[in-house]
Design an enzyme around this catalytic site. Structure first.
Site, short mmCIF file in Angstrom:
data_model
loop_
_atom_site.label_atom_id
_atom_site.label_comp_id
_atom_site.label_asym_id
_atom_site.label_seq_id
_atom_site.Cartn_x
_atom_site.Cartn_y
_atom_site.Cartn_z
CE1 TYR A 1 38.37 7.47 -17.78
CE2 TYR A 1 38.56 9.25 -19.14
CZ TYR A 1 37.98 8.70 -18.25
OH TYR A 1 36.79 9.20 -17.57
CG LEU B 1 33.98 10.50 -20.60
CD1 LEU B 1 34.17 12.28 -20.35
CD2 LEU B 1 35.17 9.85 -21.17
CB VAL C 1 35.35 4.46 -18.72
CG1 VAL C 1 36.83 4.19 -18.47
CG2 VAL C 1 34.91 4.28 -19.97
CD GLU C 2 35.92 8.83 -14.48
OE1 GLU C 2 36.19 8.22 -13.35
OE2 GLU C 2 36.87 9.07 -15.21
CB SER C 3 31.02 5.04 -11.70
OG SER C 3 30.15 5.42 -12.74
#
Length: 453
Positions: A275, A168, A171-173
């Site tokens: 997402y 994850l 995708v987040e950072s």
């Protein structure tokens, strides 16, 4: 053709072993059930064109530049000068969008995961976004992942969570611990300030534990576990991590009570609809990068590091001077200290992460640093006690003499300290007797002052 080893081969076997053995070893029920198939029927039907329109522009072009700069910082701040190339796969490059669905489905089935993996045009486009459109981004992520992924996998494994959730952060950072979104979400896990604090993270002017790799990952593990317990569905829990549990609950109500991701898909925010496909795409890209001839970017050998608890305030400059570790390296390893200050005080210790040699030097230097800090503290306490002792004495004296004073006429060049010294009284007593306020009250020639006897 014989397959070259994939990154985190040990992790793949460990994950499979944990899924099958952990419940019996611990005598407890896991918070998830294993999945051995790819869901192609429950996924919402979208054509390839619509899927590409949905995901187009989700990852900003500036991301590549940001990560290139981060990689240079990481090289200079975290690693030695010994560089090495990671062997690349010998498979021919494949265009994901022209690859048959059956090939991708078979590969998704082989992923070591307990999270249900859906497949449709959106998921295929999520994979293509990383493999076909952003291969350079994956190269950097694979290089940074050699440091970050094992840390996060260990924390998730210890908390009984699927270790594949660490993807994850791609995708987040994009594995940038300094990442800050336009709305203020920060760190690898992109916590908003209220959510971070609710998960026990300290956020103030000096410290932001959302940027701390270890503490933010612990917080993310707790939060994801809460979300799974709330929805009893990993894809909904992941969606709630992105848009908040309130929005997912609202989507469930608007869908008429659907309790699957694809059932509530049309009612979720667009960012959240993208997402899940991007999470699957990131996991696929990091696992099957060899099949697409995407190799980790050439990098330097990571340093062995350790932490040390400190209980006195220190600056990065002091630490650098005491250990010889460059300040940029200290900042790279300790991004949570926003202003280069460790605000330790009293019984609350703060940790500093440094290369092993730097930790050893700082441990030795702390003896002198503590002594210097204690000496300064003792001086401040002594000065305060002296003021406290002087104040009651002068008060008692003025009471005993019932306001008996002698008068002094101020001359040119006089100051309160000169007058007080001349008459054997303190400046504080002189100011009090004459009602003078402030640190440096003005006096002028000819002015008459009361001098306590």
């Amino acid at each position: 053709m014989k397959r070259l080893p994939i990154r985190h081969t040990g992790f793949r076997w460990l994950a499979l072993l944990l899924v099958s053995c952990l419940p019996s070893i611990l005598g407890a029920t896991p918070i998830y059930s294993p999945q051995d198939s790819v869901d192609t029927e429950g996924a919402i039907e979208l054509d390839a064109t619509k899927a590409r329109q949905e995901l187009q522009g989700y990852l900003p072009k500036s991301l590549d530049t940001d990560l290139a700069l981060l990689m240079e910082t990481w090289r200079s701040g975290y690693a030695t000068q010994q560089r090495f190339e990671v062997p690349c796969g010998s498979f021919r490059g494949e265009d994901i969008r022209s690859l048959s669905d059956s090939v991708l489905i078979s590969r998704l089935k082989a992923l070591p995961t307990v999270i249900p993996i859906p497949y449709n045009a959106m998921v295929k486009e999520g994979i293509a976004t990383y493999i076909s459109d952003r291969p350079k981004l994956i190269r950097v992520i694979l290089a940074l992942g050699d440091y970050y992924f094992p840390i996060m996998e260990e924390i998730f494994d210890r908390n009984g969570l699927p270790v594949e959730l660490v993807y994850l952060t791609v995708v987040e950072s994009a594995l940038n611990p300094f990442a800050v979104s336009p709305v203020g979400a920060s760190g690898l896990w992109q916590f908003m300030l209220p959510t971070g604090r609710s998960m026990g993270l300290t956020v103030n002017s000096l410290v932001d534990e959302r940027l701390d790799v270890y503490k933010s990952t612990e917080a993310a593990a707790r939060y994801l576990k809460q979300l799974y317990n709330l929805f009893d569905n990993w894809l909904l829990a992941i969606a709630a991590y992105n848009c908040g549990p309130g929005n997912v609950s609202k989507a469930i109500r608007r869908s008429g009570g659907q309790t699957t991701f694809w059932g509530v898909y049309p009612y979720l925010p667009r960012e959240t609809r993208n997402y899940i496909p991007l999470f699957i795409g990131a996991y696929y890209a990091c696992y099957y990068h060899n099949e697409h001839n995407i190799c980790p970017q050439a990098q330097t050998m990571p340093l062995a590091t350790d932490t040390l608890a400190v209980q006195i305030p220190l600056t990065f400059a002091q630490i650098s001077q005491s250990t010889g570790v460059p300040m940029q390296q200290i900042r790279t390893l300790n991004p949570q200290y926003k202003r280069g200050v460790i605000p330790a005080a009293g019984s609350i210790p703060y940790t500093i992460r440094l290369p092993l040699e730097g930790i050893s030097r700082l441990d030795d230097a702390l003896i002198n640093l503590r002594r210097n800090h204690q000496e300064k503290l003792s001086e401040q306490i002594a000065e305060a006690q002296k003021e406290i002792q002087q104040a009651p004495a002068s008060t008692q004296k003025s009471k005993a003499t019932k306001g008996s004073y002698k008068t002094y006429k101020v001359r040119r060049g006089d100051t309160l300290s000169k007058i007080a010294k001349k008459h054997g009284v303190s400046v504080a007593a002189l100011k009090r007797a004459n009602g003078l306020k402030g640190r440096n009250p003005r006096i002028h020639p000819g002015q008459r002052l009361k001098i306590p006897k």
